[in-house]
Design a protein around this motif. Structure first.
Motif, PDB file in Angstrom:
ATOM      1  N   MET A  21       0.837  -1.190   0.000  1.00  0.00           N
ATOM      2  CA  MET A  21       0.000   0.000   0.000  1.00  0.00           C
ATOM      3  C   MET A  21       0.880   1.251   0.000  1.00  0.00           C
ATOM      4  SD  MET A  21      -1.295   0.399   3.953  1.00  0.00           S
ATOM      5  CE  MET A  21      -0.120   0.691   5.279  1.00  0.00           C
ATOM      6  N   LYS A  22       0.290   2.384  -0.384  1.00  0.00           N
ATOM      7  CA  LYS A  22       0.975   3.668  -0.312  1.00  0.00           C
ATOM      8  C   LYS A  22       0.874   4.209   1.108  1.00  0.00           C
ATOM      9  CE  LYS A  22      -0.207   4.937  -5.077  1.00  0.00           C
ATOM     10  NZ  LYS A  22      -0.991   5.903  -5.902  1.00  0.00           N
ATOM     11  N   ALA A  23       1.958   4.859   1.576  1.00  0.00           N
ATOM     12  CA  ALA A  23       1.955   5.424   2.928  1.00  0.00           C
ATOM     13  C   ALA A  23       2.950   6.576   2.993  1.00  0.00           C
ATOM     14  CB  ALA A  23       2.320   4.359   3.954  1.00  0.00           C
ATOM     15  N   VAL A  24       2.599   7.581   3.792  1.00  0.00           N
ATOM     16  CA  VAL A  24       3.467   8.736   3.996  1.00  0.00           C
ATOM     17  C   VAL A  24       4.317   8.468   5.230  1.00  0.00           C
ATOM     18  CG1 VAL A  24       3.550  11.219   4.432  1.00  0.00           C
ATOM     19  CG2 VAL A  24       1.735  10.260   2.990  1.00  0.00           C
ATOM     20  N   ARG A  25       5.645   8.392   5.029  1.00  0.00           N
ATOM     21  CA  ARG A  25       6.522   8.014   6.137  1.00  0.00           C
ATOM     22  C   ARG A  25       7.618   9.054   6.374  1.00  0.00           C
ATOM     23  NH1 ARG A  25       8.689   1.981   6.164  1.00  0.00           N
ATOM     24  NH2 ARG A  25       9.572   2.592   4.144  1.00  0.00           N
ATOM     25  N   VAL A  26       7.887   9.273   7.664  1.00  0.00           N
ATOM     26  CA  VAL A  26       9.011  10.106   8.080  1.00  0.00           C
ATOM     27  C   VAL A  26      10.241   9.205   8.191  1.00  0.00           C
ATOM     28  CG1 VAL A  26       9.972  11.519   9.941  1.00  0.00           C
ATOM     29  CG2 VAL A  26       7.552  11.735   9.322  1.00  0.00           C
ATOM     30  N   HIS A  27      11.298   9.597   7.481  1.00  0.00           N
ATOM     31  CA  HIS A  27      12.542   8.825   7.526  1.00  0.00           C
ATOM     32  C   HIS A  27      13.596   9.510   8.387  1.00  0.00           C
ATOM     33  CE1 HIS A  27      11.800   5.732   4.303  1.00  0.00           C
ATOM     34  NE2 HIS A  27      10.840   6.603   4.026  1.00  0.00           N
TER      35      HIS A  27
ATOM     36  N   PRO B   6       4.055  -2.929   3.094  1.00  0.00           N
ATOM     37  CA  PRO B   6       3.046  -4.001   3.193  1.00  0.00           C
ATOM     38  C   PRO B   6       1.758  -3.511   3.859  1.00  0.00           C
ATOM     39  CG  PRO B   6       5.192  -4.778   3.922  1.00  0.00           C
ATOM     40  CD  PRO B   6       5.315  -3.297   3.771  1.00  0.00           C
ATOM     41  N   ASP B   7       0.635  -4.082   3.468  1.00  0.00           N
ATOM     42  CA  ASP B   7      -0.639  -3.785   4.121  1.00  0.00           C
ATOM     43  C   ASP B   7      -0.594  -4.284   5.573  1.00  0.00           C
ATOM     44  OD1 ASP B   7      -1.410  -2.968   1.627  1.00  0.00           O
ATOM     45  OD2 ASP B   7      -2.871  -4.580   1.304  1.00  0.00           O
ATOM     46  N   PRO B   8      -1.271  -3.606   6.495  1.00  0.00           N
ATOM     47  CA  PRO B   8      -1.341  -4.104   7.872  1.00  0.00           C
ATOM     48  C   PRO B   8      -2.176  -5.374   7.953  1.00  0.00           C
ATOM     49  CG  PRO B   8      -2.809  -2.239   7.606  1.00  0.00           C
ATOM     50  CD  PRO B   8      -2.034  -2.355   6.323  1.00  0.00           C
TER      51      PRO B   8
ATOM     52  N   ASP C 185       2.740   3.214  13.484  1.00  0.00           N
ATOM     53  CA  ASP C 185       2.256   3.572  12.152  1.00  0.00           C
ATOM     54  C   ASP C 185       0.831   4.115  12.197  1.00  0.00           C
ATOM     55  OD1 ASP C 185       4.579   2.990  10.825  1.00  0.00           O
ATOM     56  OD2 ASP C 185       3.973   0.979  10.223  1.00  0.00           O
ATOM     57  N   GLY C 186       0.619   5.241  11.496  1.00  0.00           N
ATOM     58  CA  GLY C 186      -0.666   5.909  11.492  1.00  0.00           C
ATOM     59  C   GLY C 186      -1.424   5.748  10.191  1.00  0.00           C
TER      60      GLY C 186
ATOM     61  N   TYR D 236      -4.414   1.828   4.299  1.00  0.00           N
ATOM     62  CA  TYR D 236      -5.057   1.001   5.315  1.00  0.00           C
ATOM     63  C   TYR D 236      -4.416   1.265   6.683  1.00  0.00           C
ATOM     64  CZ  TYR D 236      -6.906  -1.568   1.327  1.00  0.00           C
ATOM     65  OH  TYR D 236      -7.540  -1.891   0.152  1.00  0.00           O
ATOM     66  N   LEU D 237      -5.185   1.001   7.742  1.00  0.00           N
ATOM     67  CA  LEU D 237      -4.708   1.196   9.110  1.00  0.00           C
ATOM     68  C   LEU D 237      -5.255   0.090   9.996  1.00  0.00           C
ATOM     69  CD1 LEU D 237      -3.415   2.988  11.380  1.00  0.00           C
ATOM     70  CD2 LEU D 237      -5.625   4.132  11.553  1.00  0.00           C
ATOM     71  N   ARG D 238      -4.411  -0.419  10.881  1.00  0.00           N
ATOM     72  CA  ARG D 238      -4.849  -1.365  11.909  1.00  0.00           C
ATOM     73  C   ARG D 238      -5.126  -0.606  13.195  1.00  0.00           C
ATOM     74  NH1 ARG D 238      -2.192  -3.952  16.039  1.00  0.00           N
ATOM     75  NH2 ARG D 238      -0.164  -3.292  15.223  1.00  0.00           N
ATOM     76  N   THR D 239      -6.306  -0.835  13.768  1.00  0.00           N
ATOM     77  CA  THR D 239      -6.660  -0.197  15.030  1.00  0.00           C
ATOM     78  C   THR D 239      -7.373  -1.225  15.902  1.00  0.00           C
ATOM     79  OG1 THR D 239      -7.729   1.746  16.028  1.00  0.00           O
ATOM     80  CG2 THR D 239      -8.865   0.717  14.167  1.00  0.00           C
ATOM     81  N   SER D 240      -8.079  -0.762  16.925  1.00  0.00           N
ATOM     82  CA  SER D 240      -8.805  -1.639  17.846  1.00  0.00           C
ATOM     83  C   SER D 240     -10.286  -1.289  17.820  1.00  0.00           C
ATOM     84  CB  SER D 240      -8.252  -1.466  19.265  1.00  0.00           C
ATOM     85  OG  SER D 240      -9.173  -1.925  20.237  1.00  0.00           O
ATOM     86  N   ILE D 241     -11.121  -2.258  18.098  1.00  0.00           N
ATOM     87  CA  ILE D 241     -12.559  -1.999  18.161  1.00  0.00           C
ATOM     88  C   ILE D 241     -12.860  -0.918  19.201  1.00  0.00           C
ATOM     89  CG2 ILE D 241     -12.898  -3.887  19.809  1.00  0.00           C
ATOM     90  CD1 ILE D 241     -15.392  -2.453  17.190  1.00  0.00           C
ATOM     91  N   ARG D 242     -12.006  -0.775  20.242  1.00  0.00           N
ATOM     92  CA  ARG D 242     -12.213   0.271  21.247  1.00  0.00           C
ATOM     93  C   ARG D 242     -12.064   1.670  20.663  1.00  0.00           C
ATOM     94  NH1 ARG D 242     -12.481   0.015  26.377  1.00  0.00           N
ATOM     95  NH2 ARG D 242     -11.121   1.833  26.651  1.00  0.00           N
TER      96      ARG D 242
END
Length: 342
Positions: A1-7, A19-21, A119-120, A125-131
């Motif tokens: 996936m595409k993602a904006v990253r600080v190096h 990679p996708d989460p 990772d934000g 795509y983003l992995r988070t929690s149901i909470r």
């Protein structure tokens, strides 16, 4: 996936392929990020202001204001299903610590903060929690509300704390009515009976504040403190909400606050420097504001669904993320929020 990253801190981020989460636990939720807010905190991250506080390992994906579509859920998740439109509370919390059990989940002792210390969401795509997941009303689209996940939540949280201090006709001063402040103004109008004065350095921002319902506006031209004192019979405001928090607004805010009043720090980057004798003799309160709780976000989404809080946005594609960050840094997103869409 595409993602904006600080190096590297102090250098512009890059748009990378990563990679996708994947699901990592039974309460995980994978969300397709349809909209991600571009926040001044992202600029502070890139500058390195958060390097020691976050302790994050570079490179990593920024972005903490996220809304989108559920695509996959863990085996213990209930209440949301693939296809649901959602907004995400910025913190991933445990639900078990004392703060979480008290409903003060923003101070969860085991929290993670996607986009700050892991990772934000400036990605596909983003992995988070149901909470962290709040389902959206059918009338709300992710791009309409994404920035409410942090900017709006922070503004609402501060106003909710200030509301009990404000009686009908009390004076409240807002410093800054741009991307963060214009949300705070609407929250004040929805939650309090106070008379609202907006102070800003941009005439066009003040015009927009008047259209939104501000009772008075003051151009920040060097005489703003005296004008507030003149408005209030020399006393100052019961509550001052500083949505800037740098470049001298800290001193202005304290000077605009009446004795026994409260100065709320919401924007940041500067320094509050008040002699302790002044705090004691004037009996003023300096109040910090860190994001808001899950319940605050639920309440804010109710106001948004009712049309009482609307977000002014300028949309960019994910491919144009660096342009969006540059425009924000250059002041080319006045009176609203930049949103990345995919």
């Amino acid at each position: 996936m595409k993602a904006v990253r600080v190096h590297q801190y102090g250098e512009p981020p890059s748009l990378d392929e990563i990679p996708d989460p994947k699901l990592d636990g039974p309460l995980d939720v994978i969300v397709k990020v349809d909209a991600a807010g571009v926040c001044r905190t992202d600029l502070h991250i890139i500058e390195g202001q958060w390097a020691e506080k976050s302790g994050v390992e570079l490179p990593y994906v920024i972005g903490h204001e996220n809304a989108g579509t559920v695509v996959e859920v863990g085996e213990a998740v209930s209440g949301v299903s693939p296809g649901d439109k959602v907004i995400l509370h910025p913190l991933v919390t445990c639900g078990l610590c004392r703060a979480c059990r008290a409903g003060d989940d923003v101070h969860c002792t085991n929290s993670e903060f996607p986009g700050i210390n892991r990772d934000g969401g400036m990605a596909e795509y983003l992995r988070t929690s149901i909470r962290s997941v709040v389902k959206l009303d059918d009338g709300l689209a992710p791009a309409d509300v994404a920035a409410l996940a942090d900017a709006g939540l922070t503004a609402y949280h501060a106003v909710r704390k200030a509301a009990p201090l404000l009686h009908p006709g009390d004076r409240v001063v807002m410093i800054g009515a741009g991307g963060l402040g214009h949300i705070g103004l609407q929250c004040l109008l929805a939650l309090t009976p106070a008379r609202i004065t907006v102070v800003d350095r941009a005439a066009e921002v003040l015009e927009k504040a008047s259209r939104l319902g501000a009772h008075d506006t003051i151009l920040s031209d060097g005489e703003q403190v005296q004008q507030v004192l003149d408005q209030t019979g020399g006393e100052g405001a019961q509550v001052v909400l500083d949505f800037v928090g740098e470049h001298g607004t800290e001193a202005d805010g304290i000077a605009m606050t009446r004795n026994s009043g409260s100065y709320f720090v919401i924007g940041y980057g500067g320094k509050v420097d008040v002699p302790t004798i002044d705090i004691i003799s004037r009996e003023i309160n300096v109040v910090g504001n860190l994001v808001g709780s899950y319940n605050d976000l639920v309440d804010l989404m109710t106001l948004a669904a009712q049309g009482r809080v609307r977000l002014a946005t300028k949309q960019y594609s994910l491919d144009d993320a660096l342009t969006a960050l540059d425009d924000l840094d250059g002041g080319r997103v006045p009176g609203g929020r930049a949103i990345l869409t995919s």
